[in-house]
Design a protein around this motif. Structure first.
Motif, PDB file in Angstrom:
ATOM      1  N   LYS A 198     103.199   9.334  38.395  1.00 23.51           N
ATOM      2  CA  LYS A 198     102.569  10.000  39.534  1.00 23.51           C
ATOM      3  C   LYS A 198     101.099   9.584  39.644  1.00 23.51           C
ATOM      4  O   LYS A 198     100.434   9.329  38.644  1.00 23.51           O
ATOM      5  CB  LYS A 198     102.680  11.521  39.409  1.00 23.51           C
ATOM      6  CG  LYS A 198     104.120  12.039  39.574  1.00 23.51           C
ATOM      7  CD  LYS A 198     104.171  13.540  39.660  1.00 23.51           C
ATOM      8  CE  LYS A 198     105.609  14.056  39.793  1.00 23.51           C
ATOM      9  NZ  LYS A 198     106.221  13.659  41.072  1.00 23.51           N
ATOM     10  N   ILE A 199     100.617   9.527  40.878  1.00 21.53           N
ATOM     11  CA  ILE A 199      99.231   9.158  41.168  1.00 21.53           C
ATOM     12  C   ILE A 199      98.483  10.422  41.584  1.00 21.53           C
ATOM     13  O   ILE A 199      98.898  11.121  42.520  1.00 21.53           O
ATOM     14  CB  ILE A 199      99.147   8.124  42.304  1.00 21.53           C
ATOM     15  CG1 ILE A 199     100.116   6.955  42.053  1.00 21.53           C
ATOM     16  CG2 ILE A 199      97.714   7.657  42.485  1.00 21.53           C
ATOM     17  CD1 ILE A 199      99.888   6.229  40.752  1.00 21.53           C
ATOM     18  N   ALA A 200      97.379  10.711  40.893  1.00 30.00           N
ATOM     19  CA  ALA A 200      96.622  11.930  41.157  1.00 30.00           C
ATOM     20  C   ALA A 200      95.183  11.599  41.525  1.00 30.00           C
ATOM     21  O   ALA A 200      94.500  10.869  40.806  1.00 30.00           O
ATOM     22  CB  ALA A 200      96.637  12.845  39.938  1.00 30.00           C
ATOM     23  N   LEU A 201      94.730  12.144  42.638  1.00 30.94           N
ATOM     24  CA  LEU A 201      93.334  12.048  43.046  1.00 30.94           C
ATOM     25  C   LEU A 201      92.690  13.409  42.808  1.00 30.94           C
ATOM     26  O   LEU A 201      93.140  14.420  43.359  1.00 30.94           O
ATOM     27  CB  LEU A 201      93.231  11.667  44.531  1.00 30.94           C
ATOM     28  CG  LEU A 201      91.840  11.783  45.172  1.00 30.94           C
ATOM     29  CD1 LEU A 201      90.823  10.887  44.481  1.00 30.94           C
ATOM     30  CD2 LEU A 201      91.924  11.447  46.667  1.00 30.94           C
ATOM     31  N   VAL A 202      91.641  13.415  41.979  1.00 30.55           N
ATOM     32  CA  VAL A 202      90.952  14.665  41.643  1.00 30.55           C
ATOM     33  C   VAL A 202      89.535  14.610  42.203  1.00 30.55           C
ATOM     34  O   VAL A 202      88.745  13.746  41.830  1.00 30.55           O
ATOM     35  CB  VAL A 202      90.922  14.898  40.120  1.00 30.55           C
ATOM     36  CG1 VAL A 202      90.212  16.212  39.797  1.00 30.55           C
ATOM     37  CG2 VAL A 202      92.348  14.911  39.552  1.00 30.55           C
ATOM     38  N   VAL A 203      89.227  15.550  43.096  1.00 30.43           N
ATOM     39  CA  VAL A 203      87.933  15.593  43.773  1.00 30.43           C
ATOM     40  C   VAL A 203      87.188  16.872  43.377  1.00 30.43           C
ATOM     41  O   VAL A 203      87.761  17.961  43.432  1.00 30.43           O
ATOM     42  CB  VAL A 203      88.118  15.557  45.301  1.00 30.43           C
ATOM     43  CG1 VAL A 203      86.768  15.656  45.999  1.00 30.43           C
ATOM     44  CG2 VAL A 203      88.865  14.293  45.721  1.00 30.43           C
ATOM     45  N   GLY A 204      85.945  16.721  42.976  1.00 30.12           N
ATOM     46  CA  GLY A 204      85.133  17.897  42.682  1.00 30.12           C
ATOM     47  C   GLY A 204      84.693  18.020  41.242  1.00 30.12           C
ATOM     48  O   GLY A 204      84.238  19.087  40.821  1.00 30.12           O
TER      49      GLY A 204
ATOM     50  N   ALA B 144      91.005   3.342  49.376  1.00 32.42           N
ATOM     51  CA  ALA B 144      91.087   2.682  48.071  1.00 32.42           C
ATOM     52  C   ALA B 144      92.356   3.081  47.337  1.00 32.42           C
ATOM     53  O   ALA B 144      92.983   2.259  46.658  1.00 32.42           O
ATOM     54  CB  ALA B 144      89.849   3.019  47.242  1.00 32.42           C
ATOM     55  N   VAL B 145      92.729   4.350  47.450  1.00 32.93           N
ATOM     56  CA  VAL B 145      93.982   4.809  46.839  1.00 32.93           C
ATOM     57  C   VAL B 145      95.162   4.055  47.454  1.00 32.93           C
ATOM     58  O   VAL B 145      96.061   3.568  46.748  1.00 32.93           O
ATOM     59  CB  VAL B 145      94.162   6.331  47.019  1.00 32.93           C
ATOM     60  CG1 VAL B 145      95.571   6.767  46.614  1.00 32.93           C
ATOM     61  CG2 VAL B 145      93.119   7.095  46.197  1.00 32.93           C
ATOM     62  N   LYS B 146      95.149   3.931  48.771  1.00 33.09           N
ATOM     63  CA  LYS B 146      96.229   3.213  49.451  1.00 33.09           C
ATOM     64  C   LYS B 146      96.271   1.750  49.027  1.00 33.09           C
ATOM     65  O   LYS B 146      97.354   1.190  48.787  1.00 33.09           O
ATOM     66  CB  LYS B 146      96.054   3.319  50.966  1.00 33.09           C
ATOM     67  CG  LYS B 146      97.150   2.609  51.747  1.00 33.09           C
ATOM     68  CD  LYS B 146      96.953   2.774  53.247  1.00 33.09           C
ATOM     69  CE  LYS B 146      98.071   2.075  54.008  1.00 33.09           C
ATOM     70  NZ  LYS B 146      97.895   2.234  55.487  1.00 33.09           N
TER      71      LYS B 146
ATOM     72  N   GLY C  60      99.316   2.368  47.195  1.00 30.31           N
ATOM     73  CA  GLY C  60     100.159   2.503  48.370  1.00 30.31           C
ATOM     74  C   GLY C  60     100.704   3.895  48.596  1.00 30.31           C
ATOM     75  O   GLY C  60     101.433   4.135  49.566  1.00 30.31           O
ATOM     76  N   ARG C  61     100.337   4.820  47.727  1.00 30.06           N
ATOM     77  CA  ARG C  61     100.842   6.189  47.847  1.00 30.06           C
ATOM     78  C   ARG C  61      99.954   7.138  47.058  1.00 30.06           C
ATOM     79  O   ARG C  61      99.088   6.701  46.283  1.00 30.06           O
ATOM     80  CB  ARG C  61     102.281   6.292  47.314  1.00 30.06           C
ATOM     81  CG  ARG C  61     102.406   5.979  45.828  1.00 30.06           C
ATOM     82  CD  ARG C  61     103.853   5.997  45.366  1.00 30.06           C
ATOM     83  NE  ARG C  61     103.983   5.571  43.986  1.00 30.06           N
ATOM     84  CZ  ARG C  61     103.911   6.364  42.918  1.00 30.06           C
ATOM     85  NH1 ARG C  61     103.700   7.662  43.090  1.00 30.06           N
ATOM     86  NH2 ARG C  61     104.054   5.871  41.708  1.00 30.06           N
ATOM     87  N   LEU C  62     100.201   8.437  47.240  1.00 30.08           N
ATOM     88  CA  LEU C  62      99.511   9.474  46.496  1.00 30.08           C
ATOM     89  C   LEU C  62     100.495  10.605  46.258  1.00 30.08           C
ATOM     90  O   LEU C  62     101.215  11.004  47.172  1.00 30.08           O
ATOM     91  CB  LEU C  62      98.294   9.981  47.275  1.00 30.08           C
ATOM     92  CG  LEU C  62      97.446  11.065  46.607  1.00 30.08           C
ATOM     93  CD1 LEU C  62      96.783  10.539  45.338  1.00 30.08           C
ATOM     94  CD2 LEU C  62      96.374  11.588  47.576  1.00 30.08           C
TER      95      LEU C  62
ATOM     96  N   LEU D 179     100.004   9.140  52.919  1.00 25.98           N
ATOM     97  CA  LEU D 179     100.190   8.536  51.599  1.00 25.98           C
ATOM     98  C   LEU D 179     101.257   9.264  50.783  1.00 25.98           C
ATOM     99  O   LEU D 179     101.668   8.784  49.731  1.00 25.98           O
ATOM    100  CB  LEU D 179      98.870   8.541  50.817  1.00 25.98           C
ATOM    101  CG  LEU D 179      97.725   7.717  51.417  1.00 25.98           C
ATOM    102  CD1 LEU D 179      96.481   7.842  50.552  1.00 25.98           C
ATOM    103  CD2 LEU D 179      98.135   6.260  51.569  1.00 25.98           C
ATOM    104  N   MET D 180     101.675  10.434  51.265  1.00 20.97           N
ATOM    105  CA  MET D 180     102.689  11.220  50.552  1.00 20.97           C
ATOM    106  C   MET D 180     104.022  11.110  51.279  1.00 20.97           C
ATOM    107  O   MET D 180     104.651  12.114  51.639  1.00 20.97           O
ATOM    108  CB  MET D 180     102.233  12.685  50.429  1.00 20.97           C
ATOM    109  CG  MET D 180     101.020  12.867  49.540  1.00 20.97           C
ATOM    110  SD  MET D 180     100.520  14.625  49.369  1.00 20.97           S
ATOM    111  CE  MET D 180      99.338  14.510  48.011  1.00 20.97           C
ATOM    112  N   GLU D 181     104.479   9.886  51.468  1.00 19.52           N
ATOM    113  CA  GLU D 181     105.717   9.647  52.215  1.00 19.52           C
ATOM    114  C   GLU D 181     106.935  10.258  51.530  1.00 19.52           C
ATOM    115  O   GLU D 181     107.902  10.628  52.198  1.00 19.52           O
ATOM    116  CB  GLU D 181     105.934   8.149  52.401  1.00 19.52           C
ATOM    117  CG  GLU D 181     104.934   7.489  53.341  1.00 19.52           C
ATOM    118  CD  GLU D 181     105.245   6.031  53.582  1.00 19.52           C
ATOM    119  OE1 GLU D 181     106.167   5.505  52.925  1.00 19.52           O
ATOM    120  OE2 GLU D 181     104.565   5.414  54.442  1.00 19.52           O
ATOM    121  N   ASN D 182     106.893  10.342  50.208  1.00 17.84           N
ATOM    122  CA  ASN D 182     108.014  10.908  49.462  1.00 17.84           C
ATOM    123  C   ASN D 182     107.714  12.323  48.975  1.00 17.84           C
ATOM    124  O   ASN D 182     108.313  12.809  48.023  1.00 17.84           O
ATOM    125  CB  ASN D 182     108.349  10.016  48.265  1.00 17.84           C
ATOM    126  CG  ASN D 182     108.781   8.625  48.697  1.00 17.84           C
ATOM    127  OD1 ASN D 182     109.577   8.476  49.623  1.00 17.84           O
ATOM    128  ND2 ASN D 182     108.241   7.605  48.046  1.00 17.84           N
TER     129      ASN D 182
END
Length: 254
Positions: A7-13, A77-79, A83-85, A133-136
């Motif tokens: 899994k790809i995780a973006l953490v902001v903050g 940049a994540v894409k 290619g996904r998130l 980015l969350m197609e699935n």
């Protein structure tokens, strides 16, 4: 197999290694997720860099939600890289000190607007960018506090702001649900973080939480991280639009 493998995780903050978002990033990494991490500006970067290295962040980028184009650059940049998130953590809250420390009655128009923009509307903007980015399917998490439900002394205008955040979370969960994108909020008890220290009489709030919580203990960022992992995992695939309390039971006390 770890809970968040592949899994790809973006953490902001993340403000520093002891912030709530840091606890989430570390817990995600421990469970096998690949991490993208942001820092608010160059002044903050040295405080976040050690965490980025500790979790092996594949992306480490600036993100000031008030800076034109920075949010879009992070998601681009994540894409480009994956290619996904799969997971997005929104752990951002701000209010100018003069409004935070005053009565709600006296809150300025500009201070209220800025607090709502940074703390709430940024979640809407991130959800809009995350959706394609969350197609699935995927998970979006935000951080709230009990002061959004009940009046907590000295929490002041952030109470109404958190109430708006919770309402926004529920609307996003409803709108994004058909795409199997789950949106939830985590409500930790008082934590000794940089953000918490900005609240007047915060030590008194901490002491009261310790005494009144049924478990009679304080919450840690690791506790919050564990809850974030659970909500981001496939085991919580039918949990959306909810508030998960991580406060030792404090919220059930009258």
């Amino acid at each position: 197999m770890t809970l968040l493998e592949n899994k790809i995780a973006l953490v902001v903050g993340v403000a520093n290694a002891r912030s709530i978002a840091a606890g989430c990033a570390q817990a995600f990494a421990n469970e096998g997720a690949e991490i993208a991490l942001t820092y608010v500006n160059e002044k903050a970067k040295p405080y976040v860099q050690p965490l980025a290295e500790a979790v092996g962040a594949a992306l480490f980028m600036p993100l000031d939600v008030e800076a034109e184009g920075e949010m879009e650059a992070v998601f681009a940049a994540v894409k480009a890289r994956w290619g996904r998130l799969d997971i997005l953590v929104h752990s951002i809250a701000f209010c100018p000190a003069e409004d935070l420390h005053g009565r709600v009655t006296d809150c300025s128009r500009a201070g209220f607007a800025r607090a709502m923009d940074i703390s709430v509307h940024s979640l809407i903007r991130m959800a809009r960018l995350a959706e394609p980015l969350m197609e699935n399917g995927g998970t979006i998490l935000t951080m709230t506090y009990y002061g959004g439900e009940k009046v907590v002394d000295n929490y002041n205008i952030m109470g109404p702001v958190k109430a708006a955040l919770e309402g926004t979370m529920r609307s996003l969960a409803t709108e994004l649900g058909p795409r199997q994108i789950r949106v939830n909020a985590i409500s930790p008890g008082p934590l000794r973080t940089r953000a918490g220290s900005g609240i007047a009489h915060f030590d008194e709030l901490i002491d009261a939480a310790r005494l009144r919580a049924p478990e009679q203990t304080l919450v840690t960022i690791e506790d919050v991280g564990d809850m974030a992992v659970m909500l981001a995992s496939d085991g919580a695939r039918r949990v959306s639009g909810d508030i998960a309390y991580v406060d030792g039971g404090l919220h059930v006390r009258a």
